[in-house]
Write a protein that holds these residues in place. Sequence first.
Motif, mmCIF file in Angstrom:
data_model
loop_
_atom_site.group_PDB
_atom_site.id
_atom_site.type_symbol
_atom_site.label_atom_id
_atom_site.label_comp_id
_atom_site.label_asym_id
_atom_site.label_seq_id
_atom_site.Cartn_x
_atom_site.Cartn_y
_atom_site.Cartn_z
ATOM 1 N N THR A 230 0.811 -1.225 0.000
ATOM 2 C CA THR A 230 0.000 0.000 0.000
ATOM 3 C C THR A 230 0.843 1.273 0.000
ATOM 4 O OG1 THR A 230 -0.125 -0.159 2.423
ATOM 5 C CG2 THR A 230 -1.944 -1.099 1.154
ATOM 6 N N ARG A 231 2.177 1.141 0.019
ATOM 7 C CA ARG A 231 3.063 2.302 0.165
ATOM 8 C C ARG A 231 3.019 3.229 -1.047
ATOM 9 N NH1 ARG A 231 8.723 0.324 1.610
ATOM 10 N NH2 ARG A 231 7.613 -0.183 3.532
ATOM 11 N N LYS A 232 2.927 2.670 -2.247
ATOM 12 C CA LYS A 232 3.036 3.476 -3.466
ATOM 13 C C LYS A 232 1.988 4.585 -3.513
ATOM 14 C CE LYS A 232 3.133 3.210 -8.510
ATOM 15 N NZ LYS A 232 3.036 2.327 -9.709
ATOM 16 N N ALA A 233 0.766 4.271 -3.142
ATOM 17 C CA ALA A 233 -0.315 5.270 -3.202
ATOM 18 C C ALA A 233 -0.034 6.428 -2.244
ATOM 19 C CB ALA A 233 -1.655 4.623 -2.870
ATOM 20 N N VAL A 234 0.518 6.137 -1.065
ATOM 21 C CA VAL A 234 0.818 7.200 -0.105
ATOM 22 C C VAL A 234 2.000 8.037 -0.591
ATOM 23 C CG1 VAL A 234 1.314 7.744 2.300
ATOM 24 C CG2 VAL A 234 -0.050 5.732 1.746
ATOM 25 N N LEU A 235 2.990 7.401 -1.202
ATOM 26 C CA LEU A 235 4.117 8.149 -1.758
ATOM 27 C C LEU A 235 3.633 9.136 -2.820
ATOM 28 C CD1 LEU A 235 6.817 5.331 -2.153
ATOM 29 C CD2 LEU A 235 6.702 7.096 -0.383
ATOM 30 N N GLU A 236 2.674 8.727 -3.619
ATOM 31 C CA GLU A 236 2.111 9.626 -4.640
ATOM 32 C C GLU A 236 1.385 10.790 -3.977
ATOM 33 O OE1 GLU A 236 -0.303 7.129 -7.070
ATOM 34 O OE2 GLU A 236 1.404 6.235 -8.144
ATOM 35 N N ARG A 237 0.675 10.521 -2.876
ATOM 36 C CA ARG A 237 -0.001 11.596 -2.136
ATOM 37 C C ARG A 237 1.017 12.590 -1.579
ATOM 38 N NH1 ARG A 237 -3.843 9.798 2.526
ATOM 39 N NH2 ARG A 237 -3.995 12.081 2.684
ATOM 40 N N ILE A 238 2.148 12.079 -1.093
ATOM 41 C CA ILE A 238 3.180 12.944 -0.532
ATOM 42 C C ILE A 238 3.747 13.867 -1.604
ATOM 43 C CG2 ILE A 238 5.517 12.946 0.433
ATOM 44 C CD1 ILE A 238 4.713 10.411 1.995
ATOM 45 N N LEU A 239 4.043 13.317 -2.780
ATOM 46 C CA LEU A 239 4.613 14.134 -3.859
ATOM 47 C C LEU A 239 3.626 15.202 -4.331
ATOM 48 C CD1 LEU A 239 6.567 11.589 -6.105
ATOM 49 C CD2 LEU A 239 7.374 12.922 -4.162
ATOM 50 N N LYS A 240 2.343 14.891 -4.313
ATOM 51 C CA LYS A 240 1.329 15.839 -4.773
ATOM 52 C C LYS A 240 0.878 16.793 -3.663
ATOM 53 C CE LYS A 240 -0.593 12.704 -8.280
ATOM 54 N NZ LYS A 240 -1.792 11.909 -8.674
ATOM 55 N N GLY A 241 0.911 16.330 -2.418
ATOM 56 C CA GLY A 241 0.323 17.103 -1.329
ATOM 57 C C GLY A 241 1.232 18.134 -0.699
ATOM 58 N N TYR A 242 2.562 17.910 -0.767
ATOM 59 C CA TYR A 242 3.493 18.843 -0.129
ATOM 60 C C TYR A 242 3.997 19.881 -1.125
ATOM 61 C CZ TYR A 242 3.594 16.456 4.325
ATOM 62 O OH TYR A 242 3.235 15.946 5.547
#
Length: 251
Positions: free
Chosen positions: A16-28
């Motif tokens: 499930t890590r990949k989806a959160v990494l994508e959120r981090i790149l887009k959210g910060y």
Amino acid sequence: MVGEVEPLKALESEETRKAVLERILKGYPVKILRPGESFYRLRVGPAAPENGAEYDSPPKPSDDPGRLDSVDLRVMYGSQDLQVCIHECRVTADDDVFVATLAPKQDLKLLDLTELLTEEQVTEFESLDMAVHMLFLAGKHSYPIAREIALAAQRGGFDGVLYPSYFSMLRSGGIPFETLTGISHRRIPKFAGRERAKIIPNIAIFGRPISEKKVEVTSINRLMLARVEYEVRFGPVGYQWIEDESKAMEA
């Protein structure tokens, strides 16, 4: 309120890590480190302290990698807060310590993981902001996940990241994750300035930026400790506050 911070839980699983990494790149947000904005890098006992190349990232992977570097990614660590640099390097009075003042030679695009995501319309249990801040206040058990964030940022075109120093609490004296009627202060806009003041940013630049001509050494000095002072509190025997809080995933 009792529950797990779901993005942090998701980061712990490779599935499930990949989806959160994508959120981090887009959210910060993006932070541009510009020429003229200096920062510090310490070395303890370098072979040739007058040589600017000594302050670059190591040419080979370390046998004991740090929070963000890995076999696949060299990282130069630094900070604009000299006292945090000293503490990060675990300097003692007997050490031979040198500090280089560095500056970018071009604009460097950094992913700013120190920012508060106050616009998140989520609960603490769903908060990406809480998850990332908890991750960087955690000990060595969190390093594999932090390295995945660094690799994702590098693949996403960033030159590096700003991230909260593990020693932010000791430097600022601020207590992380304070709440008001169960709501984290990090999610309340009027407390944003107070919460930001608790975060001491570190700088991580990918690659070997000195040899790649992205960063230049503007000065090198010997650093001598003149005075050290501690502010302390007493606590119950057997309670390790920092480790217990950093490992907790409860809000």
